[in-house]
Design an enzyme around this catalytic site. Structure first.
Site, mmCIF file in Angstrom:
data_model
loop_
_atom_site.group_PDB
_atom_site.id
_atom_site.type_symbol
_atom_site.label_atom_id
_atom_site.label_comp_id
_atom_site.label_asym_id
_atom_site.label_seq_id
_atom_site.Cartn_x
_atom_site.Cartn_y
_atom_site.Cartn_z
ATOM 1 N N GLY A 1 -7.501 -14.326 -0.936
ATOM 2 C CA GLY A 1 -7.278 -15.834 -1.077
ATOM 3 C C GLY A 1 -6.082 -16.094 -0.312
ATOM 4 N N ARG A 2 -6.021 -17.063 0.390
ATOM 5 C CA ARG A 2 -4.772 -17.817 0.737
ATOM 6 C C ARG A 2 -4.815 -19.564 0.971
ATOM 7 N NH1 ARG A 2 -3.395 -15.624 6.805
ATOM 8 N NH2 ARG A 2 -4.181 -13.991 6.175
ATOM 9 N N GLY A 3 -3.807 -19.353 0.747
ATOM 10 C CA GLY A 3 -3.408 -20.897 0.912
ATOM 11 C C GLY A 3 -2.128 -21.307 -0.685
ATOM 12 N N VAL B 1 -2.743 -14.602 -0.954
ATOM 13 C CA VAL B 1 -2.723 -13.508 -2.441
ATOM 14 C C VAL B 1 -3.731 -11.762 -1.590
ATOM 15 C CG1 VAL B 1 -3.826 -13.082 -4.151
ATOM 16 C CG2 VAL B 1 -3.104 -15.676 -3.085
ATOM 17 N N ASP C 1 -1.960 -29.742 -7.332
ATOM 18 C CA ASP C 1 -2.902 -29.620 -6.795
ATOM 19 C C ASP C 1 -4.374 -28.928 -7.511
ATOM 20 O OD1 ASP C 1 -4.326 -28.923 -4.020
ATOM 21 O OD2 ASP C 1 -3.335 -27.071 -3.723
ATOM 22 N N LYS D 1 0.782 -12.612 -5.179
ATOM 23 C CA LYS D 1 0.682 -13.742 -3.952
ATOM 24 C C LYS D 1 2.530 -13.722 -2.878
ATOM 25 C CE LYS D 1 -0.301 -18.011 -3.609
ATOM 26 N NZ LYS D 1 -1.645 -19.462 -4.552
ATOM 27 N N GLY E 1 0.745 -19.082 -0.221
ATOM 28 C CA GLY E 1 0.918 -18.229 0.186
ATOM 29 C C GLY E 1 -0.848 -17.500 0.315
#
Ligand SMILES: *[C@@H]1O[C@H](CO)[C@@H](O)[C@H](O)[C@H]1NC(C)=O
Ligand SMILES: *[C@@H]1O[C@H](CO)[C@@H](O)[C@H](O)[C@H]1NC(C)=O
Ligand SMILES: *[C@@H]1O[C@H](CO)[C@@H](O)[C@H](O)[C@H]1NC(C)=O
Ligand SMILES: *[C@@H]1O[C@H](CO)[C@@H](O)[C@H](O)[C@H]1NC(C)=O
Ligand SMILES: *[C@@H]1O[C@H](CO)[C@@H](O)[C@H](O)[C@H]1NC(C)=O
Ligand SMILES: *[C@@H]1O[C@H](CO)[C@@H](O)[C@H](O)[C@H]1NC(C)=O
Ligand SMILES: *[C@@H]1O[C@H](CO)[C@@H](O)[C@H](O)[C@H]1NC(C)=O
Ligand SMILES: *[C@@H]1O[C@H](CO)[C@@H](O)[C@H](O)[C@H]1NC(C)=O
Ligand SMILES: *[C@@H]1O[C@H](CO)[C@@H](O)[C@H](O)[C@H]1NC(C)=O
Length: 799
Positions: A518-520, A525, A631, A539, A523
């Site tokens: 994952g991203r965002g 992950v 978020d 992360k 950072g």
């Protein structure tokens, strides 16, 4: 040693299993016969329930009725006990149906510990029915006695609570003897929950400070009867009338007065074979009176319900039982008013036990008033908005202590000057973090306080108990007396209870950061496997612009949060420029990934909406109000192997950006186009309502399957007013049905992937809640707790 005990444990388990399985089972007991402690009576015709001798301790048995199947993580669910307060010996104890017509329970063949007190000279039979009712009847079918008339702590569907019966909670989760909470019809004909503890007694439900009509109760019907029906409606003659969130046929239910003072309706979830709460009397467990005893504070923790801590300066009385509360860890020289001072605790209420009430008071007056009463333990100082002055409530006793961000007024605790000074100088030694033992858990051994010993033991304690109180306490210290860096450092040291990893370790675990998942959120992950074989999500934070101590201080906040709907953080790594976080790994990935597949049926979606609300409510609740998520979006809601949601990336704003209060930099990092509340755009104060807004959008997305950013990229955005197209679309659809949700309107809204297999009533509630959450005006939005309240408390008048 450990192995030895395990062996014993296993053999005990095996024995008890053998006891249950090899027992003689019958379905009828006739006059002159008896059941030994090894026999059981099975209900007819389906065998749903079993009656027999249930082991409650070492060679201690209670004659009980339980669900035949193992539910609740492999435990029996007891619904009735004859002798909960007088367990009998396993040997020679019997339940006998005597010729006189009486059913008696004898201990070790000698003492009668319980009897049905019935008399008859015709021949009788004892039978367990499939609804859980144990009935003693004669041949003609006349009932002489039934267990439904003398409930323990549980009401089964069809069973009535009457003026002659009372539900009494258990002492704890594992101790089945009579506890402190009683559900019964009072003299005022109102169904009430009474707390009757070792030190105090009082009604805690319905709200005792309100009139019955304010509580929606009708005190003029003296028929005094309350019944739970099999569909999930609980109705009482005082016009209390609720339905469970899963109202409908075909579900096994029970209503139980739990040991923590909450009345709950449970439904059996056949898939997981566990009980699920579908209604509860009190959403804020801390408002249940007496819960932590005297001189203590209750704080809210959503899953465990509550946490008790002693008020500063006090120490716990009984390590085993919070009901006894705390006692002073000091002596006040009451003849010398100069020797005592006051310690301010923000957002804390102690309900009741006022020495008096003094209106239009000043702080000085109130202090002097309190000093003049030997018995004064402190005072509550409240501002009366209508009158425009302060009122003073000196307290004779400190009961029902409750910390809540919703309670705006402080309490001033009366303590010796010497203690107060020490709070100023060395808060760490004086925080009185006792290793708290929950009423349900057994005693634990604690390390002696050594030089570093106590840090260690409180760390362990923090981990074991999963505390929250420490955090609250430090929050308090932090908020009220932002002080020297030494203190802050101590804070860091203590509160950072989880593990520190080395960079090399994490590099190895993630195989050189090879598997990106994952991203965002600041950072990238990676998936990794720790040395203890736990699968983790690692992360790497992009922006490492803060010092180690600051990073740890913020991290410790996040590390303390412990809730089943929040991602658990296992550890961190700080080395040079590297800042890494180690989280539990979620098998099913993010909601975003699952949303547009057809894996999410209606039930899963509802559970996701509910679970997310729980996680966020916990984040916002109580002293954690300031840990906003900021978020909330489907990318940050992860799903475990059972598709239960866990909110991820909370508190990250603090880790990424020290100047979190600076709005411009804050908003640059936080929020995602489509889910961002208007406050960000209009530069308005950021409160927990920004998360509520985002939650509303996520729920709408869950329901409709439509992304709020359709046609746009999912990139983080700083500017641009969100078109709110999704909201408008849902509103239009609702409007087409004349504002009132009709089945046709709802069918149009709901994601076609769900295939019309949804629960209309719940969809309606979710749509309503979501639309409230996305109100432009933040004050028009509910709080996360209110959202949860609505989802859990579906009032019957909505039907
Ligand atoms: C159920 O039993 C398990 C062990 O089999 C235990 O860990 C758990 O605490 C029990 N749950 C309850 C609610 O008693
Ligand atoms: C049965 O009991 C009743 C009182 O309960 C008594 O009057 C009657 O005589 C008894 N009959 C016999 C046959 O013992
Ligand atoms: C007993 O169990 C059977 C089969 O599981 C079920 O159909 C029935 O509804 C149950 N009866 C009651 C009263 O719960
Ligand atoms: C259960 O609680 C009662 C009342 O406090 C106590 O007397 C009893 O010893 C407890 N039983 C066990 C097994 O702990
Ligand atoms: C009193 O309550 C009972 C049971 O709920 C109900 O049947 C009855 O109609 C009520 N009586 C009045 C006068 O409201
Ligand atoms: C207060 O009482 C204690 C004994 O109870 C005595 O030793 C002390 O001198 C008293 N102090 C004052 C200021 O009267
Ligand atoms: C308390 O302090 C005030 C001023 O500091 C002094 O006037 C007074 O005598 C003191 N009272 C006692 C009981 O020591
Ligand atoms: C409160 O007390 C102050 C000073 O004693 C007085 O001036 C004021 O009028 C009072 N306010 C009310 C509303 O009684
Ligand atoms: C990781 O990279 C190092 C060199 O940077 C290499 O020696 C090592 O074998 C790699 N490990 C794995 C598991 O790929």
């Amino acid at each position: 040693m450990g192995l030895f005990f395990n062996a014993i444990l296993i053999s005990v388990l095996a024995l008890s299993l053998a006891f249950v399985s090899s027992s003689k089972s019958t379905d009828i007991l006739t006059t002159g016969s008896s059941l030994s402690s090894k026999d059981v009576l099975i209900s007819k015709p389906h065998g749903n329930f079993t009656a027999g001798f249930f082991s409650v301790g070492e060679n201690a048995y209670c004659f009980s009725i339980w669900f035949t199947e193992l539910y609740d993580h492999g435990n029996y669910t007891i619904v009735w006990m004859a002798n909960r307060d007088r367990p009998v010996n396993g040997k020679n104890s019997r339940l006998s149906l005597l010729k006189s017509g009486s059913l008696v329970l004898t201990d070790a063949g000698q003492f009668t510990v319980w009897t049905s007190s019935t008399q008859s000279n015709s021949s009788l039979q004892l039978q367990l029915h499939d609804n859980g009712n144990l009935v003693l009847s004669n041949i003609e079918g006349g009932n002489l006695w039934q267990s439904f008339n003398s409930p323990t702590n549980t009401l089964l569907p069809g069973q009535s609570l009457t003026q002659n019966s009372v539900l009494i909670s258990s002492r704890s989760l594992t101790n089945y003897s009579s506890g402190f909470y009683k559900l019964y019809f009072g003299d005022d004909n109102v169904l009430s929950l009474l707390y009757q503890g070792p030190q105090t007694a009082g009604i805690s439900w319905p709200d005792p400070w309100k009139h019955s009509w304010e509580n929606g109760r009708y005190p003029y019907n003296n028929s005094k009867v309350a019944t739970l029906d099999s569909w999930g409606r609980f109705q009482s003659s005082d016009q209390f009338d609720i339905i469970t969130v899963d109202y409908g046929p075909g579900i096994q239910r029970r209503l139980t007065v739990d040991f923590d003072g909450n009345v709950r309706v449970y439904s059996l979830d056949m898939a997981s074979r566990n009980w699920k709460v579908t209604w509860q009397s009190t959403l804020q467990p801390c408002t249940v009176h007496g819960i932590c005893g005297e001189n203590s504070l209750c704080t809210y923790a959503h899953e465990t319900g509550r946490k008790c801590t002693c008020a500063p300066g006090y120490k716990i009385k009984s390590q085993k039982d919070w009901a006894y509360g705390c006692e002073p860890d000091f002596q006040l020289p009451y003849n010398d008013s100069n020797a005592s001072g006051f310690l301010l605790l923000q957002n804390v209420e102690f309900y009741g036990y006022d020495i008096g009430f003094f209106s239009n008071s000043t702080l000085d007056n109130c202090q002097n008033l309190c000093l003049n009463y030997c018995s004064c333990k402190g005072f509550q100082f409240k501002f009366d908005k209508d009158k425009g002055y302060y009122n003073c409530y000196p307290k004779a006793s400190l009961f029902n202590g409750y910390r809540s961000s919703g309670f705006d007024f402080p309490i001033y605790l009366r303590l010796p000057q010497s203690i107060i000074t020490s709070f100023d100088q060395k808060p760490l030694q004086q925080t009185n973090i006792k290793c708290t033992v929950d009423a349900a858990s057994l005693g634990r051994a604690y390390q002696k306080k050594g030089q570093h010993g106590w840090v260690k033991s409180s760390l362990r304690c923090t981990l074991a108990v999963g505390t929250f109180e420490i955090l609250c306490f430090f929050t308090y210290l932090f908020k009220t007396r932002r002080g020297s860096s030494a203190r802050i450092q101590g804070y860091t040291q203590v509160a950072t209870g989880f593990r520190k990893f080395t960079f090399a370790e994490l590099k190895k675990a993630s195989r050189n950061f090879s598997a990106e998942i994952g991203r965002g959120g600041g950072g990238i992950v990676y998936k990794g496997v720790l040395t203890d074989n736990r699968v983790a999500a690692i992360k790497c934070l992009n922006e490492a612009n803060q010092g180690e101590a600051e990073f740890l201080a913020e991290l410790s906040t996040i590390g303390k949060l412990n809730h089943m709907n929040l991602i658990k953080i296992w550890g961190y790594c700080v080395e040079g420029k590297h800042r890494l976080l180690v989280y539990e790994y979620m098998e099913h990935g993010s909601l975003a990934k699952n949303l547009h597949s057809n894996r999410l049926d209606w039930k899963k979606r509802y559970d996701i909406a509910l679970g997310t609300a729980k996680g966020l409510a916990y984040l916002h609740e109580e002293c954690l109000e300031w840990v906003l998520h900021c978020d909330v979006k489907p990318q940050n809601i992860l799903l475990d192997s059972n598709y239960q949601p866990k909110v991820a990336d909370f508190g990250l704003s603090k880790l990424l950006n020290r100047g979190g209060t600076d709005k411009s930099t804050f908003s640059r990092i936080r929020g995602t186009r489509g889910y961002m509340a208007p406050e960000w755009v209009f530069n308005l104060p950021i409160t927990s309502k920004v998360d509520v807004y985002s939650y509303g959008i996520v729920v709408l997305e869950l329901l409709t399957g439509r992304s709020p950013v359709e046609g746009h990229s999912m990139e983080e955005s700083t500017s641009a007013m969100e078109p709110r197209r999704l909201v408008t679309w849902v509103k239009e659809k609702m409007h087409e049905a004349n504002g009132r949700a009709s089945p046709i309107a709802i069918a149009k809204i709901v994601d076609p992937v769900i295939n019309a297999e949804f629960d209309m009533a719940r969809v309606e509630i979710l749509v309503q809640v979501a639309l409230q959450c996305v109100e432009e005006d933040k004050d028009a939005r509910p709080t996360m707790s209110q959202v949860l309240d609505t989802l859990l408390h579906q009032e019957s008048d909505e039907y």
